[in-house]
Design a protein around this motif. Structure first.
Motif, PDB file in Angstrom:
ATOM      1  N   ILE A 107       2.921 -10.229   9.812  1.00  0.00           N
ATOM      2  CA  ILE A 107       3.181  -9.418   8.633  1.00  0.00           C
ATOM      3  C   ILE A 107       1.967  -8.542   8.445  1.00  0.00           C
ATOM      4  N   ALA A 108       2.190  -7.261   8.229  1.00  0.00           N
ATOM      5  CA  ALA A 108       1.037  -6.361   8.265  1.00  0.00           C
ATOM      6  C   ALA A 108       1.261  -5.097   7.467  1.00  0.00           C
ATOM      7  N   LEU A 109       0.156  -4.530   7.092  1.00  0.00           N
ATOM      8  CA  LEU A 109       0.064  -3.249   6.420  1.00  0.00           C
ATOM      9  C   LEU A 109      -0.328  -2.236   7.496  1.00  0.00           C
ATOM     10  N   GLY A 151       7.862  -5.346   5.084  1.00  0.00           N
ATOM     11  CA  GLY A 151       8.012  -5.100   3.656  1.00  0.00           C
ATOM     12  C   GLY A 151       6.881  -5.796   2.904  1.00  0.00           C
ATOM     13  N   VAL A 152       6.665  -5.378   1.658  1.00  0.00           N
ATOM     14  CA  VAL A 152       5.668  -6.028   0.802  1.00  0.00           C
ATOM     15  C   VAL A 152       6.291  -7.307   0.247  1.00  0.00           C
ATOM     16  N   ASN A 153       5.652  -8.443   0.480  1.00  0.00           N
ATOM     17  CA  ASN A 153       6.136  -9.708  -0.081  1.00  0.00           C
ATOM     18  C   ASN A 153       4.990 -10.327  -0.864  1.00  0.00           C
ATOM     19  N   THR A 154       5.265 -10.713  -2.099  1.00  0.00           N
ATOM     20  CA  THR A 154       4.180 -11.172  -2.972  1.00  0.00           C
ATOM     21  C   THR A 154       4.293 -12.662  -3.292  1.00  0.00           C
TER      22      THR A 154
END
Lengths: 345, 345, 345, 345
Positions: free
Chosen positions: B288-290, B265-268
């Motif tokens: 963690i990856a795109l 998931g996207v974590n900011t």
């Protein structure tokens, strides 16, 4: 005790032989409760290529109950139900510690029932060397039949599949649909194969593979059918589960560019005709290997327990040890739907 | 043309906007035939963290028909039905050639609909940069819905599973059972997982996971239940498919010794509370990856074609693009069994 | 016997303590001939985070001579010179058999000198549990000093490098140039690194790294210098060999897109500030792990023997065990060029 | 223009031939500034096994200057100095995108100078198909000679080493010490080999290998010497860099249990005598492959730039293109210390 002993070509006979005794304090004695015939036992049946001995007990797949342990045995206890490993290692050398039992540096590549050096398992009782390492309690949730399949065939089929570089999305061909080949069909799917071609001469065996989700093919037409089905790309991965020259040759033909061919049958040819120019043109990988059985138990036990693998499905006949001659004959002729023979004392 | 545009927090509005035009001769223009909302679009919906722009088209998942191509486009032809890749690369730099599109050295990490720099796909027409590389004909044997799931969600779920080191015999936990999480449950099995735990707050989502063969758990009790079911060994592999701090934290707790936690998931958060001492004690790997979407098509297409993966099952609603505001609201509230929204022009 | 015992923060004292005795027939007793202080021993020196005990012997790196063996010990013989493994496993559980000693399922994660449960090695004599598995004759062609470095530091540095995914052509950064960090600089090159940046506050340590072929950097300027030297791509692989929050933070900063950060120091923070958004933006892998020492001996022994690794180079001081307090102080203050302290009885 | 053309067995002649012209707008024309003879060119020299054509330009290793580009070429510019890739792919199919150029699905396995279909590089000018993909500017920090070695030989040697599963601590044997074999000796060390045996009939070549740190052996005694030096364990990894039947046979003999044999020479035998029983007994992996040159540039360029690999060391002679006949003769006879011939227009 009673056992099946090798007395010469096509003469595996049920008879009386000496009881096993502890010969080292790391040994254990197991009372066999069921044993099985492996495809590789047929090499002995047809006149053993492994030794000149006769009169020794054959077989390397068995489960049973511990009846005696040497003083240095710590994990196994008398009364426990255990499965043996067909690969026999010391458990302490560099190779064994790396899980590579087939290359054990002491006693390496030993297996039961290949000569009189280590008596076989198709017997009422068996001596297990380095017992803590070479036998293990049948895991919770597994049946005795499943334990028996873990002594050799399922790990061998698994090694064959790993050695073929099977992974997600791959096109896989399995050649030879005896028990190991059929297990390989199931394993290929667990490893993510998108499609599995299963090749055998015997229509009944092809039917079983079809039931497992494979596309079943006759060897005579496999080449054209796989070419047609893959747009000429052929197989990424080939598992050869026979060991004959012709089936290894076929495997090399059925592999596509960049493919891998994995042979798991016993082949004793020192002069195999390898199509090197074709292998170069296709950039092939070829592997042939003997299985370090115990090494694969940690991955296989949860898969059998979870119902993702069903190696016990390929047991076709249950006989008594005294019917061993007939069990071998059935295995050899493949008659009567013969796949895996299980024998009890 | 008509499109969904970002006008500020909770304001994704259907309206008129400029038609896309070719801006380089490697571009193509696609007339969208169906598009979808991704979980990461909710980050924009809640007030975009990606840019200060407003008024741009949103969305990065679409299939459609090629209506115009630049002079340097060679693979794609007008009239062809294509699927886009949410990851937009140049296809010629060292990174892209290695299949690592998310790290493209020119235009790298670009994606549609994050700002006005590259207009989104929830629109009647879309400009595709480096079109030969960033779009591909929908493969033979796949439906348009399946093509749409390949534009982002299925490859992202797959990357999440690979990054979690899932392999044969492993115990896997998937946290978050939105479309990506549910796809991860299916993929975990294709990669050989022996057992899959699926964790979500929403009972309806847990039911779906159960139908896929997983053991469904509520986050509140997941820790104890997994401990009980594994004899304290916990999960070998954890896929976190939410992106929230709490779910990543939970993932780190549910991993066993030597385990891997993969967040997709996207974590900011620049200040996430990471339990380093626990990670050290358990020798964890965290990734963690795109996703480099196109990179995984060669493995995923045959699996979808063979019926081993069914990403289209998780489409819950079909609406018209003009109903986009409601589609976003459903995605956000998870009401009405909302999973994947598909919209048509 | 005489030994160094933990008596409270900054109080590691030389004194009399009970002789070790065999407590199981798989034990052996070793008369220490040399031992060393590990960076992780400083955690105990500063007030042990591992247990509440006091009065126990400290240390987990030693070589010595076998003086007594239990009845079930088969490989080791009285009189043999052996090196110990800081990781203590049973050698028979599933984990140990897979070479994953740090996750041993019986007695797992045990190490000498962390509490009174298993007395340390900075003592005239040491009890070795499961001695056949946890000690090994010093290999032919290796010096006693080299054997001593194999008991923990060299395998730990090696694990740190493997966990950082170091391979041919990679850009590597090593943070912290104590003995383990310096060994990592050497190992990175053996694993094929094209360039190695070495970061430490202490100028003398940077000089040594420079002598090993690394580009030495001060932490304050490492970020800019690596950015300049790599055209902004930063490091593919980072080995963090300190364990402090600040150095792990620095490691995460110095990694480039798709990079891997491997931490090998002991970190006891349950609330480390992890820059998740940055990790997501760069698609990072982060690993932190404890070393299964014995597992790496088969790869490391030939490299030391062949002169490709020289871990003994980082021994800076040789003292007597009775000077232990000073040896700890030197290790702690890094004064006088202190790197690795070796002590003899 | 002037070029070396194949006119029949042992007749590679310098003469006039047609200038290359752009045939597609992805083509470029390169004015050759230096080119080299590859060991595989000798197959053509001895009577080409690749085609029936005569009169075509030979050679597949060259660097030069771009003099003309088609309209669709975007990366390369007129005036740039480039290195070619001997492997010619389209750069857009599934295989090329996965970096597997030797298996390109359009124009696959194409190479310069094997027939009149794609003219060779030992010519004043060369047409490069899909030029953006098949040529690249000579990287900063690399000399023209180093660029030339990257067009085929260094990547081929590297593939040979990777295919041999070379890694840290391994014992490696390289058979055949021409330029590729000598490069393999250097690469094996970069990949972590603990020791390298180098086997060739020619004493001068063995001397060079010795200078690179290898143990040099005559083929006649290699078997006994490696057995003695390894305590019978033989080689973990064998790189066969000749392509002859006898050297591949020797490679299979020199591999130890569980070893890998990697062949990188061109072998055109469809009936190679493979010792299958021995391969089974040792559980061997055998690979033979053609190199996807460009795929390995990202790993090799930093290693050459960092001075860890020196492929230009193996250039033995520099001649003019007009002396091509002599250059081929030297390569064939290995006289006068002949290794790598470099020719200029």
């Amino acid at each position: 005790m009673k056992a099946l002993c090798y007395q010469g070509p096509k003469r595996i006979e049920y008879g009386q032989t000496a009881d096993p005794v502890l010969s080292a304090d790391t040994d254990a004695i197991v009372a066999m409760t069921s044993c099985a015939i492996c495809g590789s036992d047929l090499h002995i049946y047809h006149g053993s290529p492994f030794s000149q001995d006769t009169g020794y007990c054959v077989g390397h797949e068995a489960v049973g109950e511990i009846v005696e342990v040497g003083k240095a045995v710590r994990r196994l206890k008398v009364g426990e139900k255990v499965m043996l490993s067909a690969a026999v290692g010391c458990g302490q050398c560099v190779r064994c510690l790396a899980g590579d039992i087939a290359r054990c540096e002491r006693g390496g590549a030993q297996c039961y029932g290949l000569s009189s050096a280590l008596q076989g398992c198709q017997a009422e009782a068996i001596r297990i060397p380095f017992a803590d390492f070479n036998a293990s309690p049948i895991p919770d949730g597994l049946s005795e039949d499943q334990g028996l399949m873990l002594t050799d065939n399922l790990p061998t089929a698994y090694l064959g599949c790993r050695n073929a570089d099977i992974g997600p999305g791959k096109t896989v061909t399995v050649i030879g649909l005896g028990p190991i080949g059929l297990m390989a069909v199931e394993i290929a799917q667990v490893l993510g194969a998108a499609r599995v071609f299963a090749v055998d001469l015997v229509p009944g065996r092809r039917e079983i593979a079809k039931g497992l989700g494979a596309t079943a093919l006759d060897p005579a037409t496999a080449m054209q059918e796989i070419a047609a089905a893959t747009g000429g790309r052929m197989s990424d991965c080939v598992v050869e589960a026979v060991g004959a020259d012709a089936t290894i040759q076929l495997g090399l033909m059925l592999a596509g560019r960049g493919g891998t061919v994995s042979a798991i049958g016993v082949n004793t040819n020192m002069d195999f005709r390898f199509p090197m120019a074709m292998a170069f043109g296709k950039s092939l990988t070829f592997r042939i290997a003997l299985c370090s059985v115990q090494m694969y138990w940690p991955e296989l036990i949860p898969l059998v327990r979870a119902g993702r693998l069903h190696p016990e499905r390929f047991i076709s006949h249950r006989l008594s040890l005294s019917e061993g001659a007939r069990a071998y004959e059935l295995t050899d002729t493949k008659k009567d739907g013969a796949l895996k023979m299980v024998m009890t004392p």
